[in-house]
Design a protein around this motif. Structure first.
Motif, short mmCIF file in Angstrom:
data_model
loop_
_atom_site.label_atom_id
_atom_site.label_comp_id
_atom_site.label_asym_id
_atom_site.label_seq_id
_atom_site.Cartn_x
_atom_site.Cartn_y
_atom_site.Cartn_z
N SER A 122 -59.37 43.27 -28.25
CA SER A 122 -58.87 43.46 -26.89
C SER A 122 -60.01 43.76 -25.92
CB SER A 122 -57.79 44.55 -26.85
OG SER A 122 -58.32 45.79 -27.26
N GLY A 123 -61.05 44.45 -26.41
CA GLY A 123 -62.22 44.71 -25.57
C GLY A 123 -62.97 43.43 -25.24
N LEU A 124 -63.04 42.53 -26.21
CA LEU A 124 -63.68 41.24 -25.98
C LEU A 124 -62.92 40.44 -24.93
CD1 LEU A 124 -65.89 39.22 -26.78
CD2 LEU A 124 -64.36 38.40 -28.56
N VAL A 125 -61.60 40.42 -25.03
CA VAL A 125 -60.78 39.71 -24.05
C VAL A 125 -60.98 40.34 -22.67
CG1 VAL A 125 -58.43 39.16 -23.32
CG2 VAL A 125 -59.08 38.92 -25.72
N ALA A 126 -61.00 41.67 -22.59
CA ALA A 126 -61.20 42.35 -21.31
C ALA A 126 -62.57 42.01 -20.73
CB ALA A 126 -61.06 43.86 -21.49
N GLY A 127 -63.60 41.97 -21.58
CA GLY A 127 -64.93 41.62 -21.11
C GLY A 127 -65.03 40.20 -20.59
N VAL A 128 -64.45 39.26 -21.33
CA VAL A 128 -64.45 37.86 -20.89
C VAL A 128 -63.70 37.73 -19.57
CG1 VAL A 128 -63.54 35.55 -21.42
CG2 VAL A 128 -64.74 36.86 -23.19
N ASN A 129 -62.56 38.41 -19.45
CA ASN A 129 -61.79 38.32 -18.21
C ASN A 129 -62.50 39.00 -17.04
OD1 ASN A 129 -59.73 36.65 -19.06
ND2 ASN A 129 -58.50 38.32 -19.83
N ALA A 130 -63.24 40.06 -17.29
CA ALA A 130 -64.03 40.69 -16.22
C ALA A 130 -65.10 39.71 -15.73
CB ALA A 130 -64.68 41.98 -16.73
N TYR A 131 -65.73 39.04 -16.67
CA TYR A 131 -66.73 38.02 -16.31
C TYR A 131 -66.09 36.91 -15.48
CZ TYR A 131 -69.69 33.91 -17.05
OH TYR A 131 -70.44 32.78 -16.87
N LEU A 132 -64.94 36.41 -15.93
CA LEU A 132 -64.27 35.32 -15.21
C LEU A 132 -63.86 35.76 -13.80
CD1 LEU A 132 -62.11 33.82 -18.08
CD2 LEU A 132 -64.14 32.81 -17.03
N ARG A 133 -63.33 36.97 -13.68
CA ARG A 133 -62.94 37.47 -12.35
C ARG A 133 -64.15 37.60 -11.43
NH1 ARG A 133 -58.14 41.96 -12.74
NH2 ARG A 133 -56.61 40.58 -13.71
N ALA A 134 -65.29 38.05 -11.97
CA ALA A 134 -66.50 38.18 -11.17
C ALA A 134 -66.96 36.82 -10.64
CB ALA A 134 -67.62 38.83 -11.99
#
Length: 101
Positions: free
Chosen positions: A13-25
């Motif tokens: 779930s942390g990996l998904v959150a990190g990828v999504n933070a990157y995508l949002r940025a």
């Protein structure tokens, strides 16, 4: 992601959150894993569970949607669910360029 238990679940779930933070940025849309996958079923569970009766959860077969056909033997049923999840994940990966690494 809050609401999961276990090292593997937390790492996933942390990996998904990190990828999504990157995508949002980058101004891109989040990746939402399908409910037929372990990550997708946990994310769905924690975002749709009743707040009053919520319990943190490890990944387990009961979170993943049931198969259309009934399979009586637990081992065979779990194997079929696993194969469906892997097929769903492969298709999801194929349709999401950010996952083609």
């Amino acid at each position: 992601m809050t609401g999961v238990e276990g090292y593997v679940e937390s790492a996933g779930s942390g990996l998904v959150a990190g990828v999504n933070a990157y995508l949002r940025a980058k101004g891109e849309e989040d990746i939402i894993f399908p409910k037929a996958t372990a990550l997708g079923s946990m994310a769905y569970y924690i975002t749709h569970a009743s707040a009053k009766h919520f319990q943190p959860m490890n990944a387990n077969y009961s979170l993943i949607p049931k198969l259309p056909e009934k399979i009586r033997q637990k081992r065979e049923r779990n194997m079929a669910v696993s194969m469906k999840a892997l097929d769903t994940l492969a298709e999801f990966k194929e349709n999401n360029a950010v996952l083609k690494v």
